[in-house]
Design a protein around this motif. Structure first.
Motif, PDB file in Angstrom:
ATOM      1  N   TRP A   1      86.212  55.661  96.115  1.00  0.00           N
ATOM      2  CA  TRP A   1      85.622  54.803  95.086  1.00  0.00           C
ATOM      3  C   TRP A   1      84.117  54.681  95.237  1.00  0.00           C
ATOM      4  O   TRP A   1      83.408  54.396  94.276  1.00  0.00           O
ATOM      5  CB  TRP A   1      86.186  53.395  95.155  1.00  0.00           C
ATOM      6  CG  TRP A   1      87.637  53.225  94.907  1.00  0.00           C
ATOM      7  CD1 TRP A   1      88.527  54.150  94.435  1.00  0.00           C
ATOM      8  CD2 TRP A   1      88.390  52.040  95.120  1.00  0.00           C
ATOM      9  NE1 TRP A   1      89.774  53.614  94.342  1.00  0.00           N
ATOM     10  CE2 TRP A   1      89.727  52.311  94.763  1.00  0.00           C
ATOM     11  CE3 TRP A   1      88.068  50.772  95.581  1.00  0.00           C
ATOM     12  CZ2 TRP A   1      90.730  51.362  94.842  1.00  0.00           C
ATOM     13  CZ3 TRP A   1      89.065  49.827  95.670  1.00  0.00           C
ATOM     14  CH2 TRP A   1      90.386  50.105  95.298  1.00  0.00           C
ATOM     15  N   GLN A   2      83.612  54.824  96.455  1.00  0.00           N
ATOM     16  CA  GLN A   2      82.223  54.475  96.740  1.00  0.00           C
ATOM     17  C   GLN A   2      81.210  55.289  95.939  1.00  0.00           C
ATOM     18  O   GLN A   2      80.215  54.747  95.479  1.00  0.00           O
ATOM     19  CB  GLN A   2      81.956  54.561  98.235  1.00  0.00           C
ATOM     20  CG  GLN A   2      82.657  53.450  98.992  1.00  0.00           C
ATOM     21  CD  GLN A   2      82.302  53.415 100.454  1.00  0.00           C
ATOM     22  OE1 GLN A   2      81.244  53.865 100.861  1.00  0.00           O
ATOM     23  NE2 GLN A   2      83.194  52.871 101.249  1.00  0.00           N
ATOM     24  N   GLY A   3      81.462  56.577  95.752  1.00  0.00           N
ATOM     25  CA  GLY A   3      80.539  57.391  94.954  1.00  0.00           C
ATOM     26  C   GLY A   3      80.485  56.919  93.510  1.00  0.00           C
ATOM     27  O   GLY A   3      79.410  56.822  92.912  1.00  0.00           O
ATOM     28  N   HIS A   4      81.644  56.595  92.961  1.00  0.00           N
ATOM     29  CA  HIS A   4      81.707  56.106  91.580  1.00  0.00           C
ATOM     30  C   HIS A   4      81.041  54.731  91.459  1.00  0.00           C
ATOM     31  O   HIS A   4      80.298  54.478  90.511  1.00  0.00           O
ATOM     32  CB  HIS A   4      83.152  56.026  91.104  1.00  0.00           C
ATOM     33  CG  HIS A   4      83.879  57.336  91.155  1.00  0.00           C
ATOM     34  ND1 HIS A   4      83.487  58.447  90.441  1.00  0.00           N
ATOM     35  CD2 HIS A   4      84.971  57.723  91.855  1.00  0.00           C
ATOM     36  CE1 HIS A   4      84.316  59.449  90.680  1.00  0.00           C
ATOM     37  NE2 HIS A   4      85.231  59.030  91.542  1.00  0.00           N
ATOM     38  N   LEU A   5      81.320  53.865  92.415  1.00  0.00           N
ATOM     39  CA  LEU A   5      80.701  52.532  92.386  1.00  0.00           C
ATOM     40  C   LEU A   5      79.193  52.617  92.544  1.00  0.00           C
ATOM     41  O   LEU A   5      78.449  51.876  91.898  1.00  0.00           O
ATOM     42  CB  LEU A   5      81.310  51.637  93.471  1.00  0.00           C
ATOM     43  CG  LEU A   5      82.728  51.163  93.202  1.00  0.00           C
ATOM     44  CD1 LEU A   5      83.326  50.528  94.458  1.00  0.00           C
ATOM     45  CD2 LEU A   5      82.766  50.176  92.049  1.00  0.00           C
ATOM     46  N   PHE A   6      78.741  53.539  93.401  1.00  0.00           N
ATOM     47  CA  PHE A   6      77.293  53.732  93.550  1.00  0.00           C
ATOM     48  C   PHE A   6      76.684  54.199  92.238  1.00  0.00           C
ATOM     49  O   PHE A   6      75.651  53.674  91.808  1.00  0.00           O
ATOM     50  CB  PHE A   6      76.961  54.732  94.663  1.00  0.00           C
ATOM     51  CG  PHE A   6      75.525  55.185  94.582  1.00  0.00           C
ATOM     52  CD1 PHE A   6      74.507  54.336  94.982  1.00  0.00           C
ATOM     53  CD2 PHE A   6      75.196  56.427  94.068  1.00  0.00           C
ATOM     54  CE1 PHE A   6      73.172  54.729  94.865  1.00  0.00           C
ATOM     55  CE2 PHE A   6      73.881  56.826  93.954  1.00  0.00           C
ATOM     56  CZ  PHE A   6      72.867  55.974  94.359  1.00  0.00           C
TER      57      PHE A   6
END
Length: 107
Positions: A86-91
Motif C-alpha cells: 500500500w505504501q507506494g500508492h499512499l505515497f
C-alpha cells in the motif's frame, strides 16, 4: 529471422505489462486511504495529504519513514497495519495532493 522478431516482440510486450503493474497509483492510494485510514485518522484525504509539501513527502519516503509519518499523523493507526504494497500508492496519493500541489482529492 521472423522467429527472433516474434520472441523480441513477446518479450517487449511482457516487459511493458509488468512495468505498468509495478508502478504505484495515486487513485489506488486514495481508495486505500478512504477504506483503511480515513476513519482511524479522523480526517479526509485532503487534510492528510496537506500535512506536508511534495518535497517533504518525498524526503519522508526516501528516508524510509513513510509508515512512521502516517502513524504520527494518525495515532490510531498501529505499526505494521499499513502493508508494504500500500505504501507506494499512499505515497503517490499524498504527493499528488500535497499542500503545494494545487490539487484537491475527492475524499
Amino acid at each position: 529471422m521472423t522467429k527472433f522478431v516474434k520472441i523480441a516482440l513477446a518479450a517487449a510486450l511482457a516487459l511493458g505489462v509488468t512495468a505498468t503493474t509495478a508502478q504505484a497509483d495515486s487513485r489506488k492510494g486514495q481508495k486505500i486511504f478512504i477504506k483503511k485510514l480515513k476513519s482511524p485518522c479522523g480526517m479526509n484525504g485532503d487534510k492528510f495529504a496537506a500535512k506536508h509539501s511534495q518535497d517533504e513527502w518525498k524526503e519522508i519516503k526516501d528516508s524510509g519513514n513513510f509508515e512512521n509519518e502516517i502513524i504520527k499523523i494518525c495515532p490510531k493507526v498501529k505499526k505494521g497495519s499499513i502493508k508494504k504494497s500500500w505504501q507506494g500508492h499512499l505515497f503517490d496519493f499524498a504527493y499528488e495532493y500535497a499542500n503545494d500541489s494545487g490539487n484537491v482529492p475527492s475524499c
